[in-house]
Design a protein around this motif. Structure first.
Motif, PDB file in Angstrom:
ATOM      1  N   ASN A  27      -8.199   2.262 -14.178  1.00 23.96           N
ATOM      2  CA  ASN A  27      -8.059   3.297 -13.156  1.00 23.96           C
ATOM      3  C   ASN A  27      -9.195   3.259 -12.139  1.00 23.96           C
ATOM      4  O   ASN A  27      -9.448   4.235 -11.429  1.00 23.96           O
ATOM      5  CB  ASN A  27      -7.987   4.680 -13.796  1.00 23.96           C
ATOM      6  CG  ASN A  27      -9.217   5.003 -14.625  1.00 23.96           C
ATOM      7  OD1 ASN A  27     -10.219   4.285 -14.589  1.00 23.96           O
ATOM      8  ND2 ASN A  27      -9.148   6.086 -15.391  1.00 23.96           N
ATOM      9  N   GLY A  28      -9.886   2.140 -12.053  1.00 24.49           N
ATOM     10  CA  GLY A  28     -10.989   1.991 -11.123  1.00 24.49           C
ATOM     11  C   GLY A  28     -12.331   2.283 -11.741  1.00 24.49           C
ATOM     12  O   GLY A  28     -13.361   1.799 -11.266  1.00 24.49           O
TER      13      GLY A  28
ATOM     14  N   PHE B 143      -5.198   5.885  -8.746  1.00 17.93           N
ATOM     15  CA  PHE B 143      -4.433   4.639  -8.759  1.00 17.93           C
ATOM     16  C   PHE B 143      -4.667   3.934 -10.088  1.00 17.93           C
ATOM     17  O   PHE B 143      -5.633   4.191 -10.801  1.00 17.93           O
ATOM     18  CB  PHE B 143      -4.820   3.728  -7.593  1.00 17.93           C
ATOM     19  CG  PHE B 143      -6.178   3.107  -7.716  1.00 17.93           C
ATOM     20  CD1 PHE B 143      -6.345   1.855  -8.295  1.00 17.93           C
ATOM     21  CD2 PHE B 143      -7.310   3.766  -7.246  1.00 17.93           C
ATOM     22  CE1 PHE B 143      -7.595   1.283  -8.416  1.00 17.93           C
ATOM     23  CE2 PHE B 143      -8.561   3.203  -7.369  1.00 17.93           C
ATOM     24  CZ  PHE B 143      -8.712   1.955  -7.953  1.00 17.93           C
TER      25      PHE B 143
ATOM     26  N   LYS C  68      -4.481  -0.129 -11.876  1.00 16.61           N
ATOM     27  CA  LYS C  68      -4.435  -1.562 -11.602  1.00 16.61           C
ATOM     28  C   LYS C  68      -4.122  -2.312 -12.888  1.00 16.61           C
ATOM     29  O   LYS C  68      -4.827  -2.171 -13.886  1.00 16.61           O
ATOM     30  CB  LYS C  68      -5.767  -2.042 -11.027  1.00 16.61           C
ATOM     31  CG  LYS C  68      -5.827  -3.527 -10.729  1.00 16.61           C
ATOM     32  CD  LYS C  68      -7.186  -3.905 -10.162  1.00 16.61           C
ATOM     33  CE  LYS C  68      -7.284  -5.387  -9.878  1.00 16.61           C
ATOM     34  NZ  LYS C  68      -8.617  -5.757  -9.340  1.00 16.61           N
TER      35      LYS C  68
ATOM     36  N   THR D 278      -3.632  -5.976 -14.842  1.00 20.19           N
ATOM     37  CA  THR D 278      -4.082  -7.367 -14.751  1.00 20.19           C
ATOM     38  C   THR D 278      -3.730  -8.081 -16.039  1.00 20.19           C
ATOM     39  O   THR D 278      -3.870  -7.523 -17.132  1.00 20.19           O
ATOM     40  CB  THR D 278      -5.605  -7.438 -14.534  1.00 20.19           C
ATOM     41  OG1 THR D 278      -5.970  -6.642 -13.406  1.00 20.19           O
ATOM     42  CG2 THR D 278      -6.055  -8.864 -14.295  1.00 20.19           C
TER      43      THR D 278
ATOM     44  N   GLU E  38      -1.926  -9.700 -10.943  1.00 19.70           N
ATOM     45  CA  GLU E  38      -2.377  -8.312 -10.896  1.00 19.70           C
ATOM     46  C   GLU E  38      -1.544  -7.518  -9.896  1.00 19.70           C
ATOM     47  O   GLU E  38      -1.012  -8.060  -8.934  1.00 19.70           O
ATOM     48  CB  GLU E  38      -3.869  -8.223 -10.551  1.00 19.70           C
ATOM     49  CG  GLU E  38      -4.223  -8.672  -9.153  1.00 19.70           C
ATOM     50  CD  GLU E  38      -5.708  -8.492  -8.859  1.00 19.70           C
ATOM     51  OE1 GLU E  38      -6.524  -8.671  -9.785  1.00 19.70           O
ATOM     52  OE2 GLU E  38      -6.033  -8.171  -7.708  1.00 19.70           O
TER      53      GLU E  38
ATOM     54  N   VAL F   5      -1.302  -3.220  -8.164  1.00 26.33           N
ATOM     55  CA  VAL F   5      -1.907  -1.894  -8.037  1.00 26.33           C
ATOM     56  C   VAL F   5      -0.823  -0.901  -7.657  1.00 26.33           C
ATOM     57  O   VAL F   5       0.042  -1.191  -6.831  1.00 26.33           O
ATOM     58  CB  VAL F   5      -3.024  -1.896  -6.977  1.00 26.33           C
ATOM     59  CG1 VAL F   5      -3.597  -0.491  -6.801  1.00 26.33           C
ATOM     60  CG2 VAL F   5      -4.128  -2.871  -7.361  1.00 26.33           C
TER      61      VAL F   5
ATOM     62  N   THR G 142       3.130   1.180   0.460  1.00 23.30           N
ATOM     63  CA  THR G 142       3.015  -0.207   0.013  1.00 23.30           C
ATOM     64  C   THR G 142       3.731  -1.107   1.001  1.00 23.30           C
ATOM     65  O   THR G 142       4.866  -0.833   1.398  1.00 23.30           O
ATOM     66  CB  THR G 142       3.617  -0.387  -1.387  1.00 23.30           C
ATOM     67  OG1 THR G 142       2.926   0.473  -2.308  1.00 23.30           O
ATOM     68  CG2 THR G 142       3.474  -1.822  -1.858  1.00 23.30           C
TER      69      THR G 142
ATOM     70  N   VAL H 283      -5.724  -3.872  -2.107  1.00 28.46           N
ATOM     71  CA  VAL H 283      -5.831  -2.469  -1.709  1.00 28.46           C
ATOM     72  C   VAL H 283      -6.708  -2.382  -0.472  1.00 28.46           C
ATOM     73  O   VAL H 283      -7.763  -3.026  -0.403  1.00 28.46           O
ATOM     74  CB  VAL H 283      -6.419  -1.619  -2.849  1.00 28.46           C
ATOM     75  CG1 VAL H 283      -6.443  -0.149  -2.453  1.00 28.46           C
ATOM     76  CG2 VAL H 283      -5.610  -1.810  -4.126  1.00 28.46           C
TER      77      VAL H 283
ATOM     78  N   THR I 138      -1.494  -0.318   0.017  1.00 21.55           N
ATOM     79  CA  THR I 138      -1.527  -1.565  -0.745  1.00 21.55           C
ATOM     80  C   THR I 138      -0.643  -2.608  -0.078  1.00 21.55           C
ATOM     81  O   THR I 138       0.350  -2.289   0.582  1.00 21.55           O
ATOM     82  CB  THR I 138      -1.039  -1.346  -2.186  1.00 21.55           C
ATOM     83  OG1 THR I 138       0.272  -0.750  -2.168  1.00 21.55           O
ATOM     84  CG2 THR I 138      -1.979  -0.436  -2.946  1.00 21.55           C
TER      85      THR I 138
END
Length: 586
Positions: free
Chosen positions: A254-255, A284, A286, A288, A300, A302, A467, A512, A525
């Protein structure tokens, strides 16, 4: 090697005549001997080097014979064949989509194709050359160019744009360069179906250079997340495009920290769907996958947590032109009876004139007219302030006969005769203080554009723009006091600027991004399309009938006559020197 003027071969009779004359002419040999005592020594020297002495005595004859033979060769115009590209003109079409970043033998396919193009340019032989790159907006990088150095420089500058190849558009664009000339088209891509090619041109040959080998690719096919009452739910689809079972490591963050870490086993040629519930709330997520494959761009994805509404519920008491405006935009909508407007619980945007509901709606809505007050007559032009809703809609030329009273505390963004015409509530509701039948607005192009801007503003969150696919152009009603927006990466690296109301174009690389104007900023994104996540081997082939005249052969003729002329001039100089040393009288 070949000859262009074989009929001139009859001139070979001249050196033959000279040769025959030399055999049948009388021969005299001067030999001075001072004494018979030296005769034996002279004979010894003659026998010791007979060829050298023969050459010394007949040098002029051999030089003349060689010169005549070379003259005969020059008359029949010999040439050397060198392999060349077919056709009177050559067109290269280069795929610049994201899939060209696939790794093949420690180099990506795009660079391999560029090197092959540079090698083929050496066989251009002065023919007009056109270079086209693919995409939703195909580009002619070079048009009818013949300068080899300039062509090579432009090829070296080419980069992957990550856009869809859109071959249907690109090939339609390429056809505008065919004219009536014999044309050779070379398409450099990963895979292209034969049925895509326009084969109805008799003077065009098609040569497709595809991806030469199979590659391994595992991709995140889809990734989505939704806010729920008990947390966030996420769904991940991982696609195994190889013929073997693969073990991958999935990570969702989540960052700030990783919220999911899981090992996943992927059967060959199958897609595995994973779902996760009750995740921590975040702006957000992400996803991977840690895997060793030949294509990294699809490893990956987002997704932003934002509330976006796509459906519109329209009060049936509103004028039908309101419904028509939304229909023209291709927006999903539903008409509901007036008495059921307050009962709507589904997620969506509501358009109504029941002003009593404005403080009861959980979400911002669109109000067109009011059913609780009486309108008053107005006379004058519509005046607007700087606002995102008017980025594409110009209201200066519409006529309004009556308006309803405005609401205190609401922001007025458009007026008529100094009276409020359009307002925005503190919660975000858009209020048009006039019935559609009180204006000629539906006759103006600004009417559907304004409705589209309203839909964009009410459906998206304030922080998330949406997006986009790489290089996608899409109108956005951003609005800014500085009239300019700047686009940055998440690492705060500046990319480019766009003017407010201007065409918005997404960056080319997936990731992003942040768009800023003063203190305002929004996130968006850039993601690959599903098509660019499928990597497979593509065949190389040639199709098309090419005329077989000299201009379209696969070989270029290089004349040897200039070299023969240089040799002849050299022979003439040597003959002159031999004659000078012997004496011209002899």
């Amino acid at each position: 090697m070949g000859f262009s003027q074989l009929p001139y071969l009859w001139t070979a009779i001249f050196p033959v005549v000279v040769l025959l004359y030399y055999f049948f002419r009388k021969k005299y040999k001067k030999q001075s001997v001072s004494s018979t005592l030296f005769w034996e020594e002279v004979m010894k020297e003659t026998r010791a080097s007979p060829y050298l002495q023969h050459l010394q005595k007949n040098a002029l004859f051999y030089l003349q014979m060689l010169a005549m033979i070379l003259l005969v060769l020059a008359l029949i115009q010999p040439y050397w064949k060198k392999e060349a590209l077919a056709g009177e003109q050559v067109i290269f079409v280069l795929d610049t989509s994201a899939s060209m970043e696939v790794n093949i033998n420690n180099a990506n396919l795009f660079d391999l194709h560029k090197q092959e193009m540079l090698d083929m340019i050496e066989q251009l032989s002065g023919k007009p050359f056109t270079l086209i790159t693919t995409g939703n907006e195909p580009t002619a990088v070079l048009k009818q160019e013949t300068n080899i150095n300039h062509i090579k420089n432009e090829i070296n500058k080419l980069e992957v744009t990550y856009d869809d190849e859109a071959f249907s558009k690109t090939l339609d664009f390429a056809q505008s360069f065919f004219q009536t000339k014999d044309t050779s088209v070379y398409v450099f891509t990963d895979m292209l179906d034969r049925q895509t090619l326009p084969l109805h041109y008799e003077n065009v040959s098609w040569n497709v250079i595809g991806q030469p080998v199979e590659v391994d690719n595992i991709s995140i096919k889809r990734f989505g997340a939704t806010k729920m009452k008990n947390g966030t739910s996420a769904l991940v689809q991982i696609d195994n495009q190889t013929n073997e079972e693969q073990n991958v490591s999935l990570k969702v963050s989540n960052g700030e920290k990783d919220v999911i870490k899981e090992a996943v086993i992927l059967p060959p040629r199958e897609t595995v769907t994973l779902s996760f519930n009750e995740l921590e709330e975040a702006s957000f997520l992400k996803a991977t996958i840690d895997v060793s494959d030949d294509y990294l761009l699809d490893n990956e994805m987002v997704v932003f947590m934002q509330d976006q509404l796509s459906k519109i519920y329209i009060d049936s008491s509103l004028h039908t032109l309101v419904r028509t405006a939304f229909q023209s935009l291709g927006i999903e909508m539903s008409s509901i009876p007036s008495e059921q407007v307050s009962l709507v619980k589904e997620e969506g945007i509501l358009a109504t004139n029941q002003f009593g509901l404005i403080n009861q709606m959980e979400r911002p809505a669109l109000f067109i007219g009011r059913n609780d007050v009486t309108p008053i007559e107005v006379n004058g032009n519509v005046q607007t302030v700087e606002h995102p809703l008017f980025s594409f809609a110009d209201l200066s030329d519409i006529y309004v006969s009556s308006v309803y009273p405005g609401v205190d505390g609401y922001s007025t963004i458009a007026t008529v005769d100094n009276k409020p015409f359009i307002q925005v509530s503190p919660k975000g509701d858009v209020v048009v203080l006039s019935d559609i039948q009180m204006t000629d607005w539906p006759l103006s192009p600004s009417f559907p554009l304004f409705m589209w801007s309203v839909k964009e503003q009410l459906s998206n969150s304030n922080l998330y723009l949406g997006t986009f696919t790489p290089n996608e152009r899409k109108p956005q009603s951003l609005g800014s006091t500085t009239n300019e927006w700047e686009i940055y990466t998440m690492e705060d690296s500046y990319l480019y600027s766009i003017e407010n109301g201007g065409a918005f174009m997404a960056p080319k690389e997936p990731g992003v991004y942040v768009i800023r104007s003063g203190e305002k900023e929004k996130y968006f994104t850039v993601a690959l399309s599903q098509k660019e996540k499928e990597i497979s081997k593509g065949a190389s082939y040639s199709i098309g009938a090419q005329k077989t005249d000299k201009q379209s052969e696969n070989h270029e003729q290089f004349s040897l006559v200039p070299f023969l002329i240089v040799v002849l001039l050299l022979l003439f100089v040597i003959e002159w020197e031999v004659q000078r040393r012997r004496g011209f009288t002899s």
